[in-house]
Design a protein around this motif. Structure first.
Motif, PDB file in Angstrom:
ATOM      1  N   MET A   1     -14.999   3.184  -2.075  1.00  0.00           N
ATOM      2  CA  MET A   1     -14.055   2.429  -2.903  1.00  0.00           C
ATOM      3  C   MET A   1     -12.845   2.032  -2.066  1.00  0.00           C
ATOM      4  SD  MET A   1     -12.032   3.622  -6.367  1.00  0.00           S
ATOM      5  CE  MET A   1     -13.434   3.333  -7.445  1.00  0.00           C
ATOM      6  N   ASP A   2     -12.375   0.801  -2.252  1.00  0.00           N
ATOM      7  CA  ASP A   2     -11.185   0.337  -1.537  1.00  0.00           C
ATOM      8  C   ASP A   2      -9.918   0.856  -2.221  1.00  0.00           C
ATOM      9  OD1 ASP A   2     -12.539  -1.003   0.419  1.00  0.00           O
ATOM     10  OD2 ASP A   2     -12.394  -2.973  -0.543  1.00  0.00           O
ATOM     11  N   GLN A   3      -8.977   1.247  -1.402  1.00  0.00           N
ATOM     12  CA  GLN A   3      -7.670   1.681  -1.882  1.00  0.00           C
ATOM     13  C   GLN A   3      -6.612   0.727  -1.338  1.00  0.00           C
ATOM     14  OE1 GLN A   3      -5.324   4.667   0.342  1.00  0.00           O
ATOM     15  NE2 GLN A   3      -5.569   5.973  -1.471  1.00  0.00           N
ATOM     16  N   HIS A   4      -5.691   0.285  -2.212  1.00  0.00           N
ATOM     17  CA  HIS A   4      -4.569  -0.543  -1.790  1.00  0.00           C
ATOM     18  C   HIS A   4      -3.328   0.338  -1.778  1.00  0.00           C
ATOM     19  CE1 HIS A   4      -7.559  -3.392  -3.457  1.00  0.00           C
ATOM     20  NE2 HIS A   4      -7.240  -4.049  -2.363  1.00  0.00           N
ATOM     21  N   ARG A   5      -2.687   0.396  -0.624  1.00  0.00           N
ATOM     22  CA  ARG A   5      -1.605   1.344  -0.370  1.00  0.00           C
ATOM     23  C   ARG A   5      -0.380   0.589   0.137  1.00  0.00           C
ATOM     24  NH1 ARG A   5      -3.062   5.617   4.206  1.00  0.00           N
ATOM     25  NH2 ARG A   5      -4.821   5.894   2.760  1.00  0.00           N
ATOM     26  N   LEU A   6       0.779   0.818  -0.479  1.00  0.00           N
ATOM     27  CA  LEU A   6       2.011   0.187  -0.016  1.00  0.00           C
ATOM     28  C   LEU A   6       2.608   1.030   1.105  1.00  0.00           C
ATOM     29  CD1 LEU A   6       3.866  -2.263  -0.737  1.00  0.00           C
ATOM     30  CD2 LEU A   6       5.317  -0.622  -1.931  1.00  0.00           C
ATOM     31  N   ALA A  15       4.410  -3.638   3.016  1.00  0.00           N
ATOM     32  CA  ALA A  15       3.249  -4.493   2.760  1.00  0.00           C
ATOM     33  C   ALA A  15       2.119  -3.640   2.195  1.00  0.00           C
ATOM     34  CB  ALA A  15       2.796  -5.180   4.054  1.00  0.00           C
ATOM     35  N   TRP A  16       1.263  -4.290   1.407  1.00  0.00           N
ATOM     36  CA  TRP A  16       0.061  -3.624   0.911  1.00  0.00           C
ATOM     37  C   TRP A  16      -0.991  -3.624   2.008  1.00  0.00           C
ATOM     38  CZ3 TRP A  16      -0.091  -0.819  -3.377  1.00  0.00           C
ATOM     39  CH2 TRP A  16       0.834  -1.090  -4.402  1.00  0.00           C
ATOM     40  N   THR A  17      -1.621  -2.482   2.223  1.00  0.00           N
ATOM     41  CA  THR A  17      -2.698  -2.367   3.199  1.00  0.00           C
ATOM     42  C   THR A  17      -3.938  -1.838   2.482  1.00  0.00           C
ATOM     43  OG1 THR A  17      -1.981  -0.136   3.820  1.00  0.00           O
ATOM     44  CG2 THR A  17      -1.109  -1.971   5.116  1.00  0.00           C
ATOM     45  N   THR A  18      -5.111  -2.128   3.017  1.00  0.00           N
ATOM     46  CA  THR A  18      -6.368  -1.746   2.381  1.00  0.00           C
ATOM     47  C   THR A  18      -7.069  -0.674   3.203  1.00  0.00           C
ATOM     48  OG1 THR A  18      -6.610  -3.972   1.455  1.00  0.00           O
ATOM     49  CG2 THR A  18      -8.575  -2.591   1.516  1.00  0.00           C
ATOM     50  N   HIS A  19      -7.574   0.352   2.507  1.00  0.00           N
ATOM     51  CA  HIS A  19      -8.252   1.472   3.154  1.00  0.00           C
ATOM     52  C   HIS A  19      -9.500   1.801   2.337  1.00  0.00           C
ATOM     53  CE1 HIS A  19      -4.496   2.290   5.456  1.00  0.00           C
ATOM     54  NE2 HIS A  19      -3.959   1.778   4.362  1.00  0.00           N
ATOM     55  N   VAL A 281       8.710  -2.752 -13.194  1.00  0.00           N
ATOM     56  CA  VAL A 281       8.106  -3.740 -12.309  1.00  0.00           C
ATOM     57  C   VAL A 281       6.606  -3.496 -12.261  1.00  0.00           C
ATOM     58  CG1 VAL A 281       8.437  -2.311 -10.246  1.00  0.00           C
ATOM     59  CG2 VAL A 281       8.226  -4.784 -10.008  1.00  0.00           C
ATOM     60  N   ALA A 282       5.832  -4.575 -12.180  1.00  0.00           N
ATOM     61  CA  ALA A 282       4.394  -4.449 -11.991  1.00  0.00           C
ATOM     62  C   ALA A 282       4.110  -4.113 -10.533  1.00  0.00           C
ATOM     63  CB  ALA A 282       3.691  -5.749 -12.375  1.00  0.00           C
ATOM     64  N   SER A 283       3.057  -3.365 -10.288  1.00  0.00           N
ATOM     65  CA  SER A 283       2.751  -2.953  -8.914  1.00  0.00           C
ATOM     66  C   SER A 283       2.568  -4.154  -7.990  1.00  0.00           C
ATOM     67  CB  SER A 283       1.494  -2.079  -8.903  1.00  0.00           C
ATOM     68  OG  SER A 283       0.379  -2.778  -9.443  1.00  0.00           O
ATOM     69  N   ARG A 284       2.027  -5.257  -8.510  1.00  0.00           N
ATOM     70  CA  ARG A 284       1.823  -6.445  -7.669  1.00  0.00           C
ATOM     71  C   ARG A 284       3.146  -7.028  -7.174  1.00  0.00           C
ATOM     72  NH1 ARG A 284       0.900  -8.118 -12.950  1.00  0.00           N
ATOM     73  NH2 ARG A 284       2.394  -9.674 -13.715  1.00  0.00           N
ATOM     74  N   ASP A 285       4.261  -6.663  -7.836  1.00  0.00           N
ATOM     75  CA  ASP A 285       5.566  -7.203  -7.450  1.00  0.00           C
ATOM     76  C   ASP A 285       6.416  -6.191  -6.679  1.00  0.00           C
ATOM     77  OD1 ASP A 285       5.025  -9.629  -8.780  1.00  0.00           O
ATOM     78  OD2 ASP A 285       5.666  -8.781 -10.694  1.00  0.00           O
ATOM     79  N   LEU A 286       5.806  -5.101  -6.208  1.00  0.00           N
ATOM     80  CA  LEU A 286       6.588  -4.057  -5.548  1.00  0.00           C
ATOM     81  C   LEU A 286       7.239  -4.537  -4.249  1.00  0.00           C
ATOM     82  CD1 LEU A 286       4.622  -0.718  -6.026  1.00  0.00           C
ATOM     83  CD2 LEU A 286       7.024  -1.142  -6.545  1.00  0.00           C
ATOM     84  N   VAL A 287       6.551  -5.355  -3.481  1.00  0.00           N
ATOM     85  CA  VAL A 287       7.144  -5.828  -2.222  1.00  0.00           C
ATOM     86  C   VAL A 287       8.424  -6.595  -2.505  1.00  0.00           C
ATOM     87  CG1 VAL A 287       6.837  -7.343  -0.242  1.00  0.00           C
ATOM     88  CG2 VAL A 287       4.952  -5.865  -0.974  1.00  0.00           C
ATOM     89  N   ALA A 288       8.377  -7.531  -3.446  1.00  0.00           N
ATOM     90  CA  ALA A 288       9.579  -8.295  -3.800  1.00  0.00           C
ATOM     91  C   ALA A 288      10.643  -7.387  -4.399  1.00  0.00           C
ATOM     92  CB  ALA A 288       9.217  -9.410  -4.784  1.00  0.00           C
ATOM     93  N   CYS A 289      10.225  -6.379  -5.169  1.00  0.00           N
ATOM     94  CA  CYS A 289      11.186  -5.449  -5.764  1.00  0.00           C
ATOM     95  C   CYS A 289      11.958  -4.701  -4.684  1.00  0.00           C
ATOM     96  CB  CYS A 289      10.450  -4.476  -6.685  1.00  0.00           C
ATOM     97  SG  CYS A 289      11.523  -3.239  -7.442  1.00  0.00           S
ATOM     98  N   PHE A 290      11.259  -4.188  -3.678  1.00  0.00           N
ATOM     99  CA  PHE A 290      11.947  -3.468  -2.604  1.00  0.00           C
ATOM    100  C   PHE A 290      12.867  -4.396  -1.810  1.00  0.00           C
ATOM    101  CE2 PHE A 290       8.752   0.018  -2.993  1.00  0.00           C
ATOM    102  CZ  PHE A 290       9.664   1.060  -3.085  1.00  0.00           C
ATOM    103  N   GLU A 291      12.466  -5.641  -1.643  1.00  0.00           N
ATOM    104  CA  GLU A 291      13.348  -6.598  -0.961  1.00  0.00           C
ATOM    105  C   GLU A 291      14.646  -6.791  -1.738  1.00  0.00           C
ATOM    106  OE1 GLU A 291      10.866 -10.023  -0.562  1.00  0.00           O
ATOM    107  OE2 GLU A 291       9.825  -9.259   1.225  1.00  0.00           O
ATOM    108  N   ARG A 292      14.558  -6.859  -3.066  1.00  0.00           N
ATOM    109  CA  ARG A 292      15.764  -6.989  -3.889  1.00  0.00           C
ATOM    110  C   ARG A 292      16.611  -5.721  -3.821  1.00  0.00           C
ATOM    111  NH1 ARG A 292      11.973  -9.074  -7.525  1.00  0.00           N
ATOM    112  NH2 ARG A 292      12.044  -7.152  -8.759  1.00  0.00           N
TER     113      ARG A 292
END
Length: 310
Positions: A1-6, A15-19, A281-292
């Motif tokens: 199974m693929d895992q998406h990890r911030l 950034a989100w990375t895939t493992h 915040v939705a998880s898909r928006d975490l990168v933008a959230c941390f930038e803010r």
């Protein structure tokens, strides 16, 4: 199974990375994240690369440590959890994860994701309070009404039943929330009783607050540092030596599972605790959230939602 990890890929960059995850081992659980949280005080210094406790960061770095999840599969030796159970774990911003069953915290029905997630920092605050173990009649001063300070007030009031809890906090919104969670009053430096505290808790990570506590304690008073030490260097003042104060540090929790039994029962009757989450915040928006978060004013805590998957 693929895992998406911030992950923090470099200073000020996430950034989100895939493992690829292997099947769960005999003592492991495969879980899917339902919700998480951002711990502002702990995570932002790591992302910025200016965490005083990590002067030479190595990248990539993991992010987060508060996760509320549902069990997808269990290892052959696991008996406490079943598929579909909900739990707390410490893997941070990932959509799926493998968790050691012995380190997961069961969450009973009727406990919201927001309250469940607060068990982790509540246990961290509780460990420091338990080190000083104030009596109900003791006088306690707490500086800094961030999440750690607010949860310290909550534990002082609801577990130790301390009658006089004074808080020092310049933000009126946070000060008001502290009063709703059990604080008695706000600190007034010109009050005749401003130097009569037997116990104190430093939760602001600010030297001026640390100095205030040393001045406000009675001789042989006790002070616990509950801030992470990742913002400003805290220094002893002459009052520490003159009064022969006792100062202790505290980090992480004392026993997350044992604490959870008390916390879930008590927190269910204190709805104000959910007000610690000032943003969602939705998880898909975490990168933008941390930038803010690196440029904007900081909320107390951010609640993170993950997409539901049938």
């Amino acid at each position: 199974m693929d895992q998406h990890r911030l992950q923090v890929t470099s200073a000020c960059s996430v950034a989100w990375t895939t493992h690829t995850l292997p099947p769960p081992q005999a003592d492991e659980l495969l879980v899917r994240t339902i919700a998480g949280a951002i711990s502002i005080g702990a995570e932002l210094p790591q992302i910025r690369g200016n965490d005083l406790t990590d002067p030479f960061p190595i990248y990539p770095k993991e992010t987060g440590y508060e996760s509320y999840a549902q069990v997808l599969a269990v290892g052959t030796d696991v008996t406490q959890f079943q598929v579909g159970d909900r739990l707390l774990a410490f893997y941070g911003h990932r959509d799926v994860a493998l968790v050691e069953a012995s380190k997961a915290i069961p969450v009973p029905d009727g406990i919201s994701a927001k309250l469940a997630l607060l068990n982790i920092l509540s246990c961290d605050a509780a460990k420091g309070v338990r080190k000083l173990a104030p009596l109900p009649t003791d006088s306690v001063l707490v500086t800094g009404m961030g999440v750690m300070g607010l949860l310290t007030v909550f534990y002082l009031r609801h577990y130790y039943q301390v009658e006089r809890i004074i808080v020092s906090e310049p933000d009126p919104v946070r000060a008001a929330l502290a009063l709703r969670l059990g604080a008695t009053a706000l600190f007034q430096p010109d009050d005749p009783s401003s130097d009569t505290f037997t116990h104190a808790f430093e939760c602001s990570a600010r030297q001026d607050a640390f100095a205030l506590l040393q001045e406000a304690l009675v001789p042989h008073g006790q002070l616990c540092i509950l801030s992470d030490g990742n913002h400003e260097t805290l220094s002893l003042t002459p009052a520490f030596y003159e009064k022969e104060l006792r100062i202790v540090g505290s980090s992480d929790g004392w026993d997350y599972r044992t604490h959870a039994a008390w916390f879930f029962e008590t927190a269910a009757h204190v709805p104000q605790l959910e007000q610690l989450y000032e943003q969602t915040v939705a998880s898909r928006d975490l990168v933008a959230c941390f930038e803010r978060l690196m440029t904007d004013a900081h909320p107390l805590k951010v609640f993170v939602t993950y997409p539901l998957v049938d």
